[in-house]
Design a protein around this motif. Structure first.
Motif, PDB file in Angstrom:
ATOM      1  N   ALA A 147      29.116  43.510  41.632  1.00 18.63           N
ATOM      2  CA  ALA A 147      28.537  43.642  40.279  1.00 18.63           C
ATOM      3  C   ALA A 147      27.024  43.674  40.391  1.00 18.63           C
ATOM      4  CB  ALA A 147      28.968  42.472  39.397  1.00 18.63           C
ATOM      5  N   LEU A 148      26.407  44.574  39.651  1.00 20.51           N
ATOM      6  CA  LEU A 148      24.945  44.696  39.674  1.00 20.51           C
ATOM      7  C   LEU A 148      24.318  44.294  38.346  1.00 20.51           C
ATOM      8  CD1 LEU A 148      22.904  45.906  41.903  1.00 20.51           C
ATOM      9  CD2 LEU A 148      25.309  46.000  42.396  1.00 20.51           C
ATOM     10  N   LEU A 149      25.152  44.082  37.344  1.00 22.24           N
ATOM     11  CA  LEU A 149      24.621  43.747  36.020  1.00 22.24           C
ATOM     12  C   LEU A 149      25.030  42.324  35.663  1.00 22.24           C
ATOM     13  CD1 LEU A 149      25.617  47.046  34.140  1.00 22.24           C
ATOM     14  CD2 LEU A 149      23.334  46.441  34.948  1.00 22.24           C
ATOM     15  N   THR A 150      24.108  41.572  35.083  1.00 24.07           N
ATOM     16  CA  THR A 150      24.453  40.203  34.669  1.00 24.07           C
ATOM     17  C   THR A 150      25.573  40.240  33.625  1.00 24.07           C
ATOM     18  OG1 THR A 150      22.525  40.383  33.247  1.00 24.07           O
ATOM     19  CG2 THR A 150      22.279  39.022  35.190  1.00 24.07           C
ATOM     20  N   ASP A 161      41.037  34.882  37.372  1.00 26.50           N
ATOM     21  CA  ASP A 161      41.911  34.168  36.425  1.00 26.50           C
ATOM     22  C   ASP A 161      43.286  34.830  36.337  1.00 26.50           C
ATOM     23  OD1 ASP A 161      39.902  32.407  35.966  1.00 26.50           O
ATOM     24  OD2 ASP A 161      39.312  33.213  34.001  1.00 26.50           O
ATOM     25  N   LYS A 162      43.287  36.161  36.325  1.00 28.69           N
ATOM     26  CA  LYS A 162      44.571  36.884  36.241  1.00 28.69           C
ATOM     27  C   LYS A 162      45.406  36.661  37.509  1.00 28.69           C
ATOM     28  CE  LYS A 162      44.621  40.447  32.823  1.00 28.69           C
ATOM     29  NZ  LYS A 162      43.433  40.516  31.982  1.00 28.69           N
ATOM     30  N   LEU A 163      44.726  36.647  38.649  1.00 28.35           N
ATOM     31  CA  LEU A 163      45.447  36.370  39.908  1.00 28.35           C
ATOM     32  C   LEU A 163      46.084  34.989  39.840  1.00 28.35           C
ATOM     33  CD1 LEU A 163      42.897  37.629  42.613  1.00 28.35           C
ATOM     34  CD2 LEU A 163      45.192  38.546  42.258  1.00 28.35           C
ATOM     35  N   THR A 164      45.324  34.021  39.320  1.00 32.54           N
ATOM     36  CA  THR A 164      45.821  32.638  39.228  1.00 32.54           C
ATOM     37  C   THR A 164      47.018  32.564  38.281  1.00 32.54           C
ATOM     38  OG1 THR A 164      43.574  31.903  39.590  1.00 32.54           O
ATOM     39  CG2 THR A 164      45.110  30.240  38.788  1.00 32.54           C
ATOM     40  N   GLU A 165      46.858  33.191  37.083  1.00 30.73           N
ATOM     41  CA  GLU A 165      47.955  33.181  36.088  1.00 30.73           C
ATOM     42  C   GLU A 165      49.256  33.703  36.684  1.00 30.73           C
ATOM     43  OE1 GLU A 165      46.654  35.728  32.893  1.00 30.73           O
ATOM     44  OE2 GLU A 165      44.955  34.383  32.490  1.00 30.73           O
ATOM     45  N   ARG A 166      49.133  34.717  37.556  1.00 32.02           N
ATOM     46  CA  ARG A 166      50.348  35.346  38.118  1.00 32.02           C
ATOM     47  C   ARG A 166      50.810  34.701  39.422  1.00 32.02           C
ATOM     48  NH1 ARG A 166      48.497  41.472  36.614  1.00 32.02           N
ATOM     49  NH2 ARG A 166      47.973  40.858  34.490  1.00 32.02           N
ATOM     50  N   GLY A 167      50.179  33.620  39.803  1.00 26.36           N
ATOM     51  CA  GLY A 167      50.580  32.930  41.033  1.00 26.36           C
ATOM     52  C   GLY A 167      50.212  33.720  42.283  1.00 26.36           C
ATOM     53  N   LEU A 168      49.206  34.615  42.159  1.00 24.53           N
ATOM     54  CA  LEU A 168      48.848  35.471  43.301  1.00 24.53           C
ATOM     55  C   LEU A 168      47.540  35.052  43.971  1.00 24.53           C
ATOM     56  CD1 LEU A 168      49.561  38.965  41.641  1.00 24.53           C
ATOM     57  CD2 LEU A 168      50.961  37.810  43.356  1.00 24.53           C
ATOM     58  N   ARG A 169      46.882  34.027  43.404  1.00 21.05           N
ATOM     59  CA  ARG A 169      45.521  33.723  43.868  1.00 21.05           C
ATOM     60  C   ARG A 169      45.460  33.443  45.374  1.00 21.05           C
ATOM     61  NH1 ARG A 169      41.843  33.649  45.990  1.00 21.05           N
ATOM     62  NH2 ARG A 169      39.787  32.750  45.661  1.00 21.05           N
ATOM     63  N   ASP A 170      46.452  32.676  45.877  1.00 19.72           N
ATOM     64  CA  ASP A 170      46.384  32.278  47.287  1.00 19.72           C
ATOM     65  C   ASP A 170      46.791  33.388  48.254  1.00 19.72           C
ATOM     66  OD1 ASP A 170      45.506  29.875  46.469  1.00 19.72           O
ATOM     67  OD2 ASP A 170      47.480  28.889  46.539  1.00 19.72           O
ATOM     68  N   LYS A 171      47.282  34.484  47.676  1.00 17.08           N
ATOM     69  CA  LYS A 171      47.703  35.605  48.526  1.00 17.08           C
ATOM     70  C   LYS A 171      46.491  36.391  49.069  1.00 17.08           C
ATOM     71  CE  LYS A 171      51.073  39.244  47.913  1.00 17.08           C
ATOM     72  NZ  LYS A 171      51.855  39.990  46.926  1.00 17.08           N
ATOM     73  N   TYR A 172      45.361  36.279  48.369  1.00 18.98           N
ATOM     74  CA  TYR A 172      44.212  37.118  48.716  1.00 18.98           C
ATOM     75  C   TYR A 172      42.955  36.303  49.016  1.00 18.98           C
ATOM     76  CZ  TYR A 172      47.171  40.698  46.700  1.00 18.98           C
ATOM     77  OH  TYR A 172      48.226  41.520  46.444  1.00 18.98           O
ATOM     78  N   ILE A 173      42.146  36.863  49.909  1.00 18.53           N
ATOM     79  CA  ILE A 173      40.791  36.340  50.101  1.00 18.53           C
ATOM     80  C   ILE A 173      39.941  37.112  49.089  1.00 18.53           C
ATOM     81  CG2 ILE A 173      38.831  36.306  51.696  1.00 18.53           C
ATOM     82  CD1 ILE A 173      41.224  36.480  53.895  1.00 18.53           C
ATOM     83  N   VAL A 174      39.279  36.392  48.193  1.00 14.05           N
ATOM     84  CA  VAL A 174      38.477  37.076  47.163  1.00 14.05           C
ATOM     85  C   VAL A 174      36.991  36.920  47.499  1.00 14.05           C
ATOM     86  CG1 VAL A 174      37.883  37.212  44.718  1.00 14.05           C
ATOM     87  CG2 VAL A 174      40.243  36.721  45.388  1.00 14.05           C
ATOM     88  N   MET A 175      36.325  38.080  47.637  1.00 16.76           N
ATOM     89  CA  MET A 175      34.900  38.066  47.981  1.00 16.76           C
ATOM     90  C   MET A 175      34.100  38.731  46.872  1.00 16.76           C
ATOM     91  SD  MET A 175      35.101  38.969  52.019  1.00 16.76           S
ATOM     92  CE  MET A 175      33.333  38.845  52.168  1.00 16.76           C
ATOM     93  N   VAL A 176      32.933  38.159  46.575  1.00 15.10           N
ATOM     94  CA  VAL A 176      32.088  38.735  45.522  1.00 15.10           C
ATOM     95  C   VAL A 176      30.669  38.928  46.040  1.00 15.10           C
ATOM     96  CG1 VAL A 176      33.434  37.822  43.579  1.00 15.10           C
ATOM     97  CG2 VAL A 176      31.588  36.434  44.551  1.00 15.10           C
ATOM     98  N   GLY A 177      29.966  39.881  45.436  1.00 15.60           N
ATOM     99  CA  GLY A 177      28.583  40.126  45.823  1.00 15.60           C
ATOM    100  C   GLY A 177      27.914  41.091  44.869  1.00 15.60           C
ATOM    101  N   GLY A 178      26.652  41.370  45.151  1.00  7.13           N
ATOM    102  CA  GLY A 178      25.852  42.218  44.268  1.00  7.13           C
ATOM    103  C   GLY A 178      24.596  41.454  43.884  1.00  7.13           C
ATOM    104  N   ALA A 179      23.549  42.198  43.538  1.00  7.32           N
ATOM    105  CA  ALA A 179      22.224  41.584  43.347  1.00  7.32           C
ATOM    106  C   ALA A 179      22.186  40.335  42.447  1.00  7.32           C
ATOM    107  CB  ALA A 179      21.248  42.643  42.860  1.00  7.32           C
TER     108      ALA A 179
END
Ligand code: B1M
Length: 210
Positions: A147-150, A161-179
């Motif tokens: 994401a580049l915009l605040t 949140d959607k991953l968590t709601e569906r019980g999928l959160r632990d299935k993925y490594i989630v990485m974030v970045g951007g200025a």
């Protein structure tokens, strides 16, 4: 011999064709691809960014500079990406909903490929549903959001949140970045990793899956 500063200057003027030619010529001369990236393309884009912030240039100029940047990146890609045999993992990457900035995302995708990942690039303006469905379809290991915009940063949280709601959160490594993203924001939204640049993102992703 191509002067790397000339690549930066032509990028700032939005001369995509010339940038492509100069990058190719510099590579043919044996110049270091990382130096062409950092001192030519990225430094040129940083100057455009500063001028944009100071109202010295406007959206059209930034847009043509971005096209020149992507054109140069296209030429550099094969040199930055070493082809491995078996992929170390699969990563879905995209720029979040409402956000059209793709240069940083493209760079991260390129570095991930270089680190041995199969990359599924979902593009820009990617909503939470698309991140999740692409990751599920591909049996991905990592979801990478840029994401580049605040104003678009909260859309990273929506996906988590959607991953968590569906019980999928632990299935993925989630990485974030951007200025505008930082480590405390990443922790607050429940991402696994924040990394400040493309090379670190690839290194962290590789260590996380191996
Ligand atoms: Co826009 N823009 N822009 N823009 N633009 C910024 C981001 C801005 C900071 C400029 C400014 O005011 N100083 C500002 C955002 C302000 C804010 O939110 N606080 C801004 C704005 C306001 C806007 C518009 C709203 C302008 C308008 O229309 N009035 C509009 C929004 C459009 C939209 O998205 N809905 C807009 C439009 C555009 C263009 C289309 C003209 C163009 C984008 C073209 C394109 O991407 N194809 C553009 C550009 C080019 C910029 C700047 C000048 C440069 C961004 C860039 O590509 N940098 C930018 C100013 C700036 O950042 N200094 C600006 C080079 C790139 C390599 O860096 O993407 O940061 P970056 O990626 C880095 C790291 O952040 C990291 O790796 C890369 C380095 O290795 N990284 C990750 C990125 N993603 C990662 C993910 C990871 C890990 C690391 O893990 C998953």
């Amino acid at each position: 011999m191509v002067e790397i500063t000339e690549i930066s200057a032509m990028l700032q003027k939005g001369k995509a064709k010339i940038v492509k030619e100069l990058v190719q010529q510099a590579l043919d001369e044996g110049q270091d691809p990382k130096e062409i990236l950092n001192e030519g393309l990225l430094s040129g884009m940083m100057i455009v960014g500063t001028k944009f912030k100071n109202n010295e240039v406007f959206v059209p100029e930034v847009l043509v500079a971005a096209r020149a940047m992507n054109a140069g990146l296209g030429i550099l890609e094969p040199k930055l990406v070493e082809v491995g045999n078996e992929p170390v993992g699969k990563a879905v990457i995209g720029t979040v909903k409402g956000d059209l900035h793709d240069i940083g995302k493209n760079l991260v995708a390129m570095m991930l490929k270089g680190a041995g990942f199969e990359v599924i690039d979902a593009g820009v303006d990617v909503d939470a549903e698309t991140f999740i469905s692409k990751a599920e379809e591909a049996h991905a290991d990592v979801i990478c959001m840029s994401a580049l915009l605040t104003t678009t940063m909260p859309n990273m949280q929506e996906c988590i949140d959607k991953l968590t709601e569906r019980g999928l959160r632990d299935k993925y490594i989630v990485m974030v970045g951007g200025a505008p993203v930082n480590d405390s924001f990443a922790k607050k939204i429940g991402a696994d990793y924040y990394t400040p640049d493309a090379a670190t993102a690839a290194e962290v992703a590789r260590n996380a899956v191996l």
